[in-house]
Every structure is written in C-alpha cells, then in structure tokens.
Design a protein around this motif. Structure first.
Motif, PDB file in Angstrom:
ATOM      1  N   PRO A 379       0.929  -1.355   0.015  1.00  0.00           N
ATOM      2  CA  PRO A 379       0.327  -0.291   0.309  1.00  0.00           C
ATOM      3  C   PRO A 379       0.880   0.948   0.119  1.00  0.00           C
ATOM      4  CG  PRO A 379      -0.138  -1.390   2.249  1.00  0.00           C
ATOM      5  CD  PRO A 379       0.405  -1.853   1.476  1.00  0.00           C
ATOM      6  N   SER A 380       0.476   2.722  -0.004  1.00  0.00           N
ATOM      7  CA  SER A 380       0.429   3.489  -1.249  1.00  0.00           C
ATOM      8  C   SER A 380       1.096   4.497   0.924  1.00  0.00           C
ATOM      9  CB  SER A 380       0.387   4.376  -1.341  1.00  0.00           C
ATOM     10  OG  SER A 380       0.479   3.604  -3.120  1.00  0.00           O
ATOM     11  N   GLU A 381       1.797   5.260   1.083  1.00  0.00           N
ATOM     12  CA  GLU A 381       1.540   5.913   2.050  1.00  0.00           C
ATOM     13  C   GLU A 381       1.695   7.895   0.899  1.00  0.00           C
ATOM     14  OE1 GLU A 381       4.178   4.286   4.100  1.00  0.00           O
ATOM     15  OE2 GLU A 381       2.241   2.568   3.764  1.00  0.00           O
ATOM     16  N   VAL A 382       1.003   8.009   1.237  1.00  0.00           N
ATOM     17  CA  VAL A 382       1.351   9.530   0.559  1.00  0.00           C
ATOM     18  C   VAL A 382       1.868  10.438   1.557  1.00  0.00           C
ATOM     19  CG1 VAL A 382       0.607  11.829   0.156  1.00  0.00           C
ATOM     20  CG2 VAL A 382      -1.035   9.547  -1.036  1.00  0.00           C
ATOM     21  N   GLU A 383       3.390  10.528   1.262  1.00  0.00           N
ATOM     22  CA  GLU A 383       4.371  11.892   1.780  1.00  0.00           C
ATOM     23  C   GLU A 383       3.886  12.992   1.727  1.00  0.00           C
ATOM     24  OE1 GLU A 383       7.734   9.496   2.266  1.00  0.00           O
ATOM     25  OE2 GLU A 383       6.696   8.108   3.479  1.00  0.00           O
ATOM     26  N   ARG A 384       4.386  13.749   2.314  1.00  0.00           N
ATOM     27  CA  ARG A 384       4.361  15.432   1.999  1.00  0.00           C
ATOM     28  C   ARG A 384       5.237  15.648   1.053  1.00  0.00           C
ATOM     29  NH1 ARG A 384       8.917  18.504   2.946  1.00  0.00           N
ATOM     30  NH2 ARG A 384       8.974  18.154   5.153  1.00  0.00           N
ATOM     31  N   SER A 385       5.216  16.901   0.157  1.00  0.00           N
ATOM     32  CA  SER A 385       6.193  17.318  -1.247  1.00  0.00           C
ATOM     33  C   SER A 385       7.726  17.641  -0.626  1.00  0.00           C
ATOM     34  CB  SER A 385       5.378  17.878  -2.019  1.00  0.00           C
ATOM     35  OG  SER A 385       5.011  19.331  -1.244  1.00  0.00           O
ATOM     36  N   PRO A 386       8.952  17.794  -1.106  1.00  0.00           N
ATOM     37  CA  PRO A 386       9.517  18.374   0.052  1.00  0.00           C
ATOM     38  C   PRO A 386       9.945  19.712  -0.574  1.00  0.00           C
ATOM     39  CG  PRO A 386      10.209  17.270  -2.729  1.00  0.00           C
ATOM     40  CD  PRO A 386       9.004  17.583  -1.881  1.00  0.00           C
ATOM     41  N   LEU A 387      10.211  20.553   0.103  1.00  0.00           N
ATOM     42  CA  LEU A 387      11.224  22.141   0.146  1.00  0.00           C
ATOM     43  C   LEU A 387      12.298  21.439  -0.860  1.00  0.00           C
ATOM     44  CD1 LEU A 387      10.544  22.956   4.053  1.00  0.00           C
ATOM     45  CD2 LEU A 387       9.146  22.944   2.231  1.00  0.00           C
ATOM     46  N   LEU A 388      12.241  23.405  -1.412  1.00  0.00           N
ATOM     47  CA  LEU A 388      12.858  23.415  -2.575  1.00  0.00           C
ATOM     48  C   LEU A 388      14.575  23.518  -2.167  1.00  0.00           C
ATOM     49  CD1 LEU A 388      13.957  24.460  -4.994  1.00  0.00           C
ATOM     50  CD2 LEU A 388      13.752  26.350  -4.675  1.00  0.00           C
ATOM     51  N   GLY A 389      15.178  21.912  -2.149  1.00  0.00           N
ATOM     52  CA  GLY A 389      16.401  21.849  -2.277  1.00  0.00           C
ATOM     53  C   GLY A 389      16.601  21.357  -0.508  1.00  0.00           C
ATOM     54  N   GLU A 390      15.151  20.424  -0.789  1.00  0.00           N
ATOM     55  CA  GLU A 390      15.686  20.506   1.508  1.00  0.00           C
ATOM     56  C   GLU A 390      16.576  18.960   1.452  1.00  0.00           C
ATOM     57  OE1 GLU A 390      12.116  19.277   2.998  1.00  0.00           O
ATOM     58  OE2 GLU A 390      12.097  17.970   4.260  1.00  0.00           O
ATOM     59  N   HIS A 391      15.968  18.381  -0.422  1.00  0.00           N
ATOM     60  CA  HIS A 391      17.058  17.415   0.363  1.00  0.00           C
ATOM     61  C   HIS A 391      19.260  17.074  -0.325  1.00  0.00           C
ATOM     62  CE1 HIS A 391      13.386  15.592   1.064  1.00  0.00           C
ATOM     63  NE2 HIS A 391      13.535  15.444   1.857  1.00  0.00           N
ATOM     64  N   THR A 392      19.197  18.284  -0.577  1.00  0.00           N
ATOM     65  CA  THR A 392      20.502  18.136  -1.408  1.00  0.00           C
ATOM     66  C   THR A 392      22.089  17.939  -0.819  1.00  0.00           C
ATOM     67  OG1 THR A 392      19.375  20.358  -2.314  1.00  0.00           O
ATOM     68  CG2 THR A 392      21.798  20.006  -1.894  1.00  0.00           C
ATOM     69  N   ASP A 393      21.985  18.677   0.614  1.00  0.00           N
ATOM     70  CA  ASP A 393      23.023  17.881   1.225  1.00  0.00           C
ATOM     71  C   ASP A 393      22.697  16.291   1.396  1.00  0.00           C
ATOM     72  OD1 ASP A 393      23.568  20.656   1.735  1.00  0.00           O
ATOM     73  OD2 ASP A 393      23.276  21.028   3.519  1.00  0.00           O
ATOM     74  N   ALA A 394      21.990  16.001   2.269  1.00  0.00           N
ATOM     75  CA  ALA A 394      21.663  13.940   1.956  1.00  0.00           C
ATOM     76  C   ALA A 394      21.962  13.932   0.821  1.00  0.00           C
ATOM     77  CB  ALA A 394      20.224  13.572   2.644  1.00  0.00           C
ATOM     78  N   VAL A 395      21.429  13.734   0.010  1.00  0.00           N
ATOM     79  CA  VAL A 395      21.897  12.988  -1.413  1.00  0.00           C
ATOM     80  C   VAL A 395      23.251  13.492  -2.186  1.00  0.00           C
ATOM     81  CG1 VAL A 395      21.272  13.201  -3.880  1.00  0.00           C
ATOM     82  CG2 VAL A 395      19.584  13.349  -2.489  1.00  0.00           C
ATOM     83  N   LEU A 396      23.895  14.573  -1.750  1.00  0.00           N
ATOM     84  CA  LEU A 396      25.161  14.554  -1.820  1.00  0.00           C
ATOM     85  C   LEU A 396      26.300  13.852  -1.004  1.00  0.00           C
ATOM     86  CD1 LEU A 396      25.438  18.699  -2.190  1.00  0.00           C
ATOM     87  CD2 LEU A 396      25.633  16.951  -4.225  1.00  0.00           C
ATOM     88  N   THR A 397      25.914  13.656  -0.428  1.00  0.00           N
ATOM     89  CA  THR A 397      26.603  12.587   0.869  1.00  0.00           C
ATOM     90  C   THR A 397      26.313  11.380   0.156  1.00  0.00           C
ATOM     91  OG1 THR A 397      26.113  14.964   2.986  1.00  0.00           O
ATOM     92  CG2 THR A 397      26.126  12.221   3.327  1.00  0.00           C
ATOM     93  N   GLU A 398      25.388  11.184   0.358  1.00  0.00           N
ATOM     94  CA  GLU A 398      25.452   9.438  -0.364  1.00  0.00           C
ATOM     95  C   GLU A 398      26.148   9.505  -1.987  1.00  0.00           C
ATOM     96  OE1 GLU A 398      20.562   9.243   0.717  1.00  0.00           O
ATOM     97  OE2 GLU A 398      20.948   9.186  -1.261  1.00  0.00           O
ATOM     98  N   LEU A 399      25.912  10.261  -2.398  1.00  0.00           N
ATOM     99  CA  LEU A 399      26.766  10.178  -3.756  1.00  0.00           C
ATOM    100  C   LEU A 399      28.365  10.260  -3.479  1.00  0.00           C
ATOM    101  CD1 LEU A 399      24.934  13.008  -5.628  1.00  0.00           C
ATOM    102  CD2 LEU A 399      25.030  10.431  -6.091  1.00  0.00           C
ATOM    103  N   GLY A 400      28.826  11.049  -1.814  1.00  0.00           N
ATOM    104  CA  GLY A 400      30.172  10.511  -1.228  1.00  0.00           C
ATOM    105  C   GLY A 400      30.664  11.695  -1.828  1.00  0.00           C
ATOM    106  N   TYR A 401      29.912  12.585  -1.466  1.00  0.00           N
ATOM    107  CA  TYR A 401      30.371  14.397  -1.099  1.00  0.00           C
ATOM    108  C   TYR A 401      31.514  14.536   0.238  1.00  0.00           C
ATOM    109  CZ  TYR A 401      29.858  15.855  -6.403  1.00  0.00           C
ATOM    110  OH  TYR A 401      29.590  15.834  -7.450  1.00  0.00           O
ATOM    111  N   ALA A 402      31.948  14.534   0.737  1.00  0.00           N
ATOM    112  CA  ALA A 402      32.451  15.511   2.119  1.00  0.00           C
ATOM    113  C   ALA A 402      31.661  16.801   2.313  1.00  0.00           C
ATOM    114  CB  ALA A 402      33.890  14.828   2.571  1.00  0.00           C
TER     115      ALA A 402
END
Ligand code: COA
Length: 424
Positions: A379-402
């Motif tokens: 089943p799907s749970e509906v989660e709110r939309s992201p704020l602009l750039g909210e996950h920039t740091d998290a995604v960059l960290t996952e990509l290996g950026y210090a």
C-alpha cells in the motif's frame, strides 16, 4: 511490508504536470525519487496559482508527494559533475523539458549510455517525430491535437477541452507504464532503453473510441448519436456528441430535483438493454416493454431524445442520490454528477486513501488525491512534497561528497544552501 518499487532510484528531471504525475506514481510505489530543481527557482509550479503567499502552491504539493528535492544548476560545470554521478547511481532518468533541452545540457542519450548502460531514459514530449516535434506543448494543446477537443462539446458549439487533465496526467500515466515495462525488460536484458511518450499520442490513445467511430462513419451514420435521431446528416469527420454515451449502450446526463439552483443536480443515466424492462417500470411506462417502437434497442435508436426526455421527467422528481439508490436496486447503470466539494467530503474515498489529508511544514494541512492504484501487498502512504532543495545535502552525502566539498559546491553556485526545515 516492502514497497513494490523499493530499491529503484529515479533521477527526476520533471516539471509542471505531466512528468511529475509519472514520478509521483513511482514514488508512491516506493521508488526513491530525487527531483532535480534549479537553485533558487525550482519547478515553476511552486510559485504558480499560489493560494498562500510564499508557500509552495497546491499545484506543486499535489504533484510531488513522496519525492526528495536536490537543487543543482545543470549549466554549472560542477553541477553537471553531480548530475553525472547521479546518472551513474540511478536506474531511471525522467524528464519533460522542451525538445532538445537535455541534449543542450550535455546529457544526450549516448552520454547517458556511456555513464550507465542500465539507465532507462524516459521523456514526455508534446509530439512524436514529424512536423511538430520541436514544439512546446501544454495540456490543452494536447487535448486539441490529440482528437479530444474536436469530439468534445455539443454539435452546434465550438470544440471543448475537458476538466480531466488527459494530456498531462494522462501522458504521465502512460510514461509510468513504459518505465516499469522497461525495468521489467532490464531484468532479463540487463540493459536500459529509451522510453518516450508524446502527449498527442497519449490523448489519441484515450480518444480511441472516436477513431473507431471515424471508421464506422464510412459505413453509415452513427446511430447511437443524438444527431441520428434528429435526422441531421453526418459530415466526413466524427462530430461532437454532447453527453451521448461513447459505447453501445445509449446514455445521457439528465436533470434531477433541484437542478434550477444546483449546477450539479444531474445524473448520468444509461439505458442498458438487459435492464430496459426495469427502466420502463421505474419511470412508469410499462407498456413500452412490448411496444414495437421501444421494445428493442434498434427501434429505440431513432427515438433517444424522446426516450431520455421521458426518463428525465422521472429523474426531475428525485434528487440525484435518491435516483441513484432507486436505480441501483434494478442494476440500472447510473451515476450522480459529483462536484469537487462533494468528492472532497466523500467518506468512502477518504477511507480508501484516494482522498487524503497531508501535513506540510509551511502550508499546514491540505487535502490531496492519493494513489488511485491499489496494490494489496504494498500500500502507498502519501508523504508531503519536499521543500526546494530540502534534500540537497543528504543526496550529495550519499553520492560520496564530504561536508567541505558540499559547502564548496554551494559557493561555486552548483547547488544552493538550504534552510533547515523546522522540526515537524
Ligand atoms: N539548472 C539549470 N537550467 C535548468 C535546470 C537546472 N536544474 N532545469 C532546467 N533548466 C533549463 C533547461 O536547460 C532549459 O534551458 P534551455 O532552453 O536554455 O536549454 C530550460 O530550463 C527548460 O526549459 P523548457 O522545458 O523549455 O521550459 P519552458 O517553461 O519554456 O516550457 C514546457 C515548459 C512544459 C512547455 C516545455 O518544457 C515542454 O514542452 N515540455 C514537453 C511537453 C510537456 O511535458 N508539456 C506539459 C507540461 S505539464
């Protein structure tokens, strides 16, 4: 319980409605959808039709649930480096920019295949190859060029566009199916592929029955169209047919009690052949069951205006809900015309999650349409939309950026530093 598309990573380069509809569906099924937006600007719909100043519009929030947002300037060299890393680590890239925009960024299909041969690259465009392939297209253009507008409305009025967003959301749905099909193909081919869907083609697919009628016209008049009963000759193209049913069972929208003051006091009524005798009894015309002018479907076709006028005399004595209840007892297919207000308040739609209330850090609570496709095991749970750039740091960290590299990227204008979201 695992989600159906858990583990699938989507590089979401979509904006406005068609592309976001597609990636929202994939996100609801559990894909990790990383929406790339331009620093400081974002998807243009964030600021369109805003009902609350400086708060992401409902246009944006209702099309971008369950996604993460990263801001990257794709025209910045370092920004492009980040994008290329994302291409290497994602399964699918989805975009709906104007023709050629991704190529101009340097992300050609050839380059994408070099970076990641397993990548599925999916696009919505207005038109497929041909004279209009370079054109920008919005919803109503697609409805007009895909055969919907020429067949919608009344015969004596202009072409009409529909309220349902068949060009944008319809094409997004088509694209989502193309993507999961390509993902399935990849499980045995090991390779990615291009998936394209033109909005004109998507609308034409949804208007398929009108192309059916176009060919029937060469063999005679369209007997189920009101125009036939009215003795008006057909031209060489499928005409607009008002609210006539598009299928083999004649139907119309009929007035119900209160129609004088309520614009939605109407019901759709279908004179399905197997329940014709029940219809005659309900409306008080039992003799029609045996009458040669009314007993058989073929005899009724030239008299549909008269028949529906008689049925309407009955529906006008009932509210649309009373009529629905009475007709359902006899399995007579019908449906009340429901307003958006009535749908928003509908308890059963809330119960199934098709209508959901969502909380948003800057907007507060709002109502949205949830996932209309129900999977029993995920089943799907509906989660709110992201704020602009909210996950920039998290995604960059996952990509290996210090962390110092992340700061340097923002200083170089490749990304944008983002205000932390207040605890929810
Ligand atoms: N960083 C830097 N630039 C970015 C960017 C980012 N993160 N994301 C997008 N851009 C740029 C693109 O590179 C492109 O620039 P370019 O034209 O200089 O190469 C531009 O933004 C995108 O432009 P475009 O897609 O032309 O936007 P538009 O607002 O002028 O047109 C549409 C909007 C919808 C008409 C058009 O995108 C389109 O026809 N799309 C295909 C059909 C479609 O999906 N239509 C329905 C939309 S609901």
């Amino acid at each position: 319980m695992g989600k159906a598309l858990e583990g699938v990573r989507i590089l979401d380069f979509t904006h406005v409605q068609s592309g976001p509809t597609c990636t929202q569906l994939l996100a609801w099924f559990g894909a990790d959808v990383i929406k790339v937006e331009r620093p400081g600007v974002g998807d243009i719909t964030r600021g369109q039709l805003q009902d609350i100043p400086k708060v992401d519009s409902l246009y944006f929030t209702m099309l971008n649930h369950n996604k993460r947002s990263i801001t990257i300037d794709s025209k910045n060299k370092k920004g492009m480096e980040i994008l290329e890393r994302l291409v290497k680590t994602c399964d699918v890239l989805v975009e709906n920019f104007a023709p050629g925009a991704l190529d101009r960024m340097g992300l050609t299909w050839e380059r994408i295949q070099e970076l990641n041969p397993r990548m599925i690259y999916a696009s919505v465009k207005g038109f497929g190859p041909g004279p209009y392939e370079d054109c920008k297209v919005y919803e109503n253009v697609a409805q007009c060029t895909g055969g919907s507008a020429s067949t919608t409305g009344f015969r004596d009025g202009p072409p009409l566009v529909t309220g349902a967003q068949i060009g944008d959301s319809g094409t997004g749905l088509h694209l989502a199916l193309g993507i999961v099909t390509a993902l399935f193909h990849r499980t045995h081919s090991g390779k990615g592929q291009r998936v394209t869907c033109a909005m004109q083609d998507g609308v034409l697919n949804l208007a398929r029955v009108k192309m059916r009628d176009q060919q029937r016209l060469t063999h005679g008049p369209l007997t189920e169209y009101s125009q036939y009963g009215e003795g008006i000759p057909f031209g060489d193209a499928v005409p607009r047919a008002g609210n006539d049913s598009g299928g083999g069972q004649p139907g119309r929208i009929l007035k119900c009690k209160g129609w004088e003051n309520d614009p939605n006091a109407y019901i759709y009524f279908i004179t399905q052949a197997p329940v014709w005798e029940a219809i005659c009894d309900v409306i008080g015309e039992p003799e029609w069951k045996m009458h040669p002018d009314y007993a058989k479907p073929a005899a009724r076709l030239p008299r549909l205006n008269e028949i529906f006028a008689r049925i309407e005399k009955w529906t006008m004595t009932k509210t649309k809900f009373e009529a629905m209840e009475m007709l359902n007892k006899y399995d007579i297919p019908c449906g009340p015309i429901l307003s958006m207000k009535e749908l928003a308040e509908d308890a059963s739609l809330r119960g199934t999650g098709t209508m959901v209330e969502v909380d948003h850090p800057t907007r507060g609570k709002y109502l949205s349409v949830g996932n209309p496709i129900k999977l029993s095991a995920s089943p799907s749970e509906v989660e709110r939309s992201p704020l602009l750039g909210e996950h920039t740091d998290a995604v960059l960290t996952e990509l290996g950026y210090a962390s110092d590299e992340i700061t340097a990227l923002a200083q170089a204008g490749a990304t944008a530093t983002v205000k932390k979201v207040a605890a929810e």
